[in-house]
Motif scaffolding. Structure first.
Motif, short mmCIF file in Angstrom:
data_model
loop_
_atom_site.label_atom_id
_atom_site.label_comp_id
_atom_site.label_asym_id
_atom_site.label_seq_id
_atom_site.Cartn_x
_atom_site.Cartn_y
_atom_site.Cartn_z
N MET A 60 0.86 -1.18 0.00
CA MET A 60 0.00 0.00 0.00
C MET A 60 0.90 1.23 0.00
O MET A 60 1.82 1.32 0.80
CB MET A 60 -0.89 0.03 1.24
N ASN A 61 0.61 2.16 -0.89
CA ASN A 61 1.37 3.40 -0.95
C ASN A 61 0.71 4.51 -0.14
O ASN A 61 1.36 5.46 0.25
CB ASN A 61 1.54 3.86 -2.40
N ARG A 62 -0.61 4.36 0.08
CA ARG A 62 -1.35 5.39 0.80
C ARG A 62 -2.71 4.84 1.21
O ARG A 62 -3.31 4.05 0.48
CB ARG A 62 -1.54 6.59 -0.13
N ILE A 63 -3.20 5.28 2.37
CA ILE A 63 -4.56 4.97 2.79
C ILE A 63 -5.11 6.19 3.51
O ILE A 63 -4.40 6.85 4.27
CB ILE A 63 -4.63 3.70 3.68
N GLU A 64 -6.36 6.50 3.23
CA GLU A 64 -7.01 7.67 3.81
C GLU A 64 -8.47 7.31 4.07
O GLU A 64 -9.12 6.70 3.22
CB GLU A 64 -6.92 8.81 2.80
N SER A 65 -8.98 7.66 5.23
CA SER A 65 -10.37 7.31 5.55
C SER A 65 -11.28 8.53 5.48
O SER A 65 -10.85 9.66 5.72
CB SER A 65 -10.45 6.70 6.95
N ARG A 66 -12.53 8.25 5.15
CA ARG A 66 -13.58 9.27 5.10
C ARG A 66 -14.88 8.60 5.56
O ARG A 66 -15.12 7.44 5.26
CB ARG A 66 -13.79 9.78 3.67
N PRO A 67 -15.76 9.36 6.25
CA PRO A 67 -17.09 8.80 6.56
C PRO A 67 -17.80 8.42 5.27
O PRO A 67 -17.68 9.12 4.26
CB PRO A 67 -17.81 9.96 7.26
N SER A 68 -18.53 7.32 5.28
CA SER A 68 -19.15 6.82 4.05
C SER A 68 -20.43 7.54 3.68
O SER A 68 -20.85 7.48 2.54
CB SER A 68 -19.43 5.32 4.16
N HIS A 69 -21.12 8.14 4.61
CA HIS A 69 -22.41 8.79 4.40
C HIS A 69 -23.50 7.77 4.07
O HIS A 69 -24.60 8.16 3.68
CB HIS A 69 -22.34 9.88 3.32
N HIS A 70 -23.20 6.48 4.21
CA HIS A 70 -24.22 5.45 4.02
C HIS A 70 -24.86 5.07 5.35
O HIS A 70 -25.99 4.61 5.37
CB HIS A 70 -23.61 4.19 3.38
N GLY A 71 -24.14 5.19 6.43
CA GLY A 71 -24.65 4.84 7.74
C GLY A 71 -23.69 5.32 8.81
O GLY A 71 -22.53 5.60 8.53
N LYS A 72 -24.19 5.38 10.03
CA LYS A 72 -23.34 5.81 11.14
C LYS A 72 -22.21 4.81 11.34
O LYS A 72 -22.42 3.61 11.29
CB LYS A 72 -24.15 5.93 12.42
N TRP A 73 -21.03 5.34 11.57
CA TRP A 73 -19.83 4.57 11.87
C TRP A 73 -19.38 3.68 10.72
O TRP A 73 -18.66 2.72 10.91
CB TRP A 73 -19.99 3.77 13.16
N TYR A 75 -17.25 3.64 7.11
CA TYR A 75 -16.20 4.46 6.52
C TYR A 75 -15.81 3.95 5.14
O TYR A 75 -15.94 2.76 4.84
CB TYR A 75 -14.96 4.47 7.41
N GLY A 76 -15.32 4.87 4.33
CA GLY A 76 -14.71 4.53 3.06
C GLY A 76 -13.23 4.79 3.16
O GLY A 76 -12.80 5.75 3.82
N PHE A 77 -12.45 3.94 2.55
CA PHE A 77 -10.99 4.08 2.57
C PHE A 77 -10.49 4.21 1.14
O PHE A 77 -10.75 3.35 0.31
CB PHE A 77 -10.33 2.88 3.25
N PHE A 78 -9.80 5.33 0.87
CA PHE A 78 -9.09 5.49 -0.39
C PHE A 78 -7.74 4.82 -0.21
O PHE A 78 -6.99 5.16 0.71
CB PHE A 78 -8.89 6.98 -0.72
N ILE A 79 -7.43 3.87 -1.07
CA ILE A 79 -6.18 3.11 -0.94
C ILE A 79 -5.45 3.13 -2.27
O ILE A 79 -6.03 2.80 -3.31
CB ILE A 79 -6.45 1.65 -0.51
N ASP A 80 -4.18 3.54 -2.25
CA ASP A 80 -3.31 3.45 -3.42
C ASP A 80 -2.43 2.23 -3.24
O ASP A 80 -1.79 2.07 -2.19
CB ASP A 80 -2.42 4.70 -3.55
N LEU A 81 -2.40 1.39 -4.25
CA LEU A 81 -1.70 0.11 -4.19
C LEU A 81 -0.62 0.02 -5.26
O LEU A 81 -0.81 0.54 -6.37
CB LEU A 81 -2.71 -1.03 -4.40
N ALA A 82 0.47 -0.65 -4.96
CA ALA A 82 1.53 -0.88 -5.94
C ALA A 82 1.12 -2.05 -6.81
O ALA A 82 0.91 -3.16 -6.31
CB ALA A 82 2.85 -1.16 -5.23
N GLY A 83 0.99 -1.80 -8.10
CA GLY A 83 0.60 -2.85 -9.04
C GLY A 83 -0.56 -2.40 -9.91
O GLY A 83 -1.20 -1.38 -9.65
N HIS A 84 -0.83 -3.16 -10.94
CA HIS A 84 -1.89 -2.84 -11.91
C HIS A 84 -3.11 -3.71 -11.64
O HIS A 84 -2.98 -4.87 -11.25
CB HIS A 84 -1.37 -3.05 -13.33
#
Length: 115
Positions: A60-73, A75-84
């Motif tokens: 993993m090159n990067r991970i960042e969390s954000r509330p999902s807005h789908h339900g309480k508690w 979360y969505g995670f943006f993840i950058d990964l090494a590879g195609h």
């Protein structure tokens, strides 16, 4: 007349640009894949999301969390990964991940930055 101060004030500073498009770049041999993963609120949820990447040797090159807005508690995670996205280990890891996530969106696959 006073010269404006330079914007670049740190030699190690880097800028990241994003190109938005509808097609995924073909594999270059030095790629990154960006995904958005939504998880449910349960003990070990993040571990369940990250462990398929470790099992298949994907860094993993990067991970960042954000509330999902789908339900309480949730979360969505943006993840950058090494590879195609088309690499067999990436395909296997994402297939495993489906069982442990509410939703997965592949945002793109692209050549990694030139160092």
């Amino acid at each position: 007349m006073q010269r404006p101060s330079p914007i670049q004030n740190d030699a190690d500073n880097t800028t990241r640009f994003l190109v938005v498009g509808r097609n995924i770049f073909p594999t270059s041999g030095h790629d990154r894949t960006s995904v958005l993963v939504f998880i449910h609120d349960k003990p070990g949820a993040l571990f369940d999301v990250l462990s398929p990447f470790a099992r298949h040797g994907i860094s993993m090159n990067r991970i960042e969390s954000r509330p999902s807005h789908h339900g309480k508690w949730e979360y969505g995670f943006f993840i950058d990964l090494a590879g195609h996205i088309d690499d067999a280990p990436m395909q296997a890891a994402l297939a495993e991940l489906e069982a442990h996530s509410a939703q997965i969106k592949v945002l793109g696959a692209y050549p990694g930055a030139v160092p």
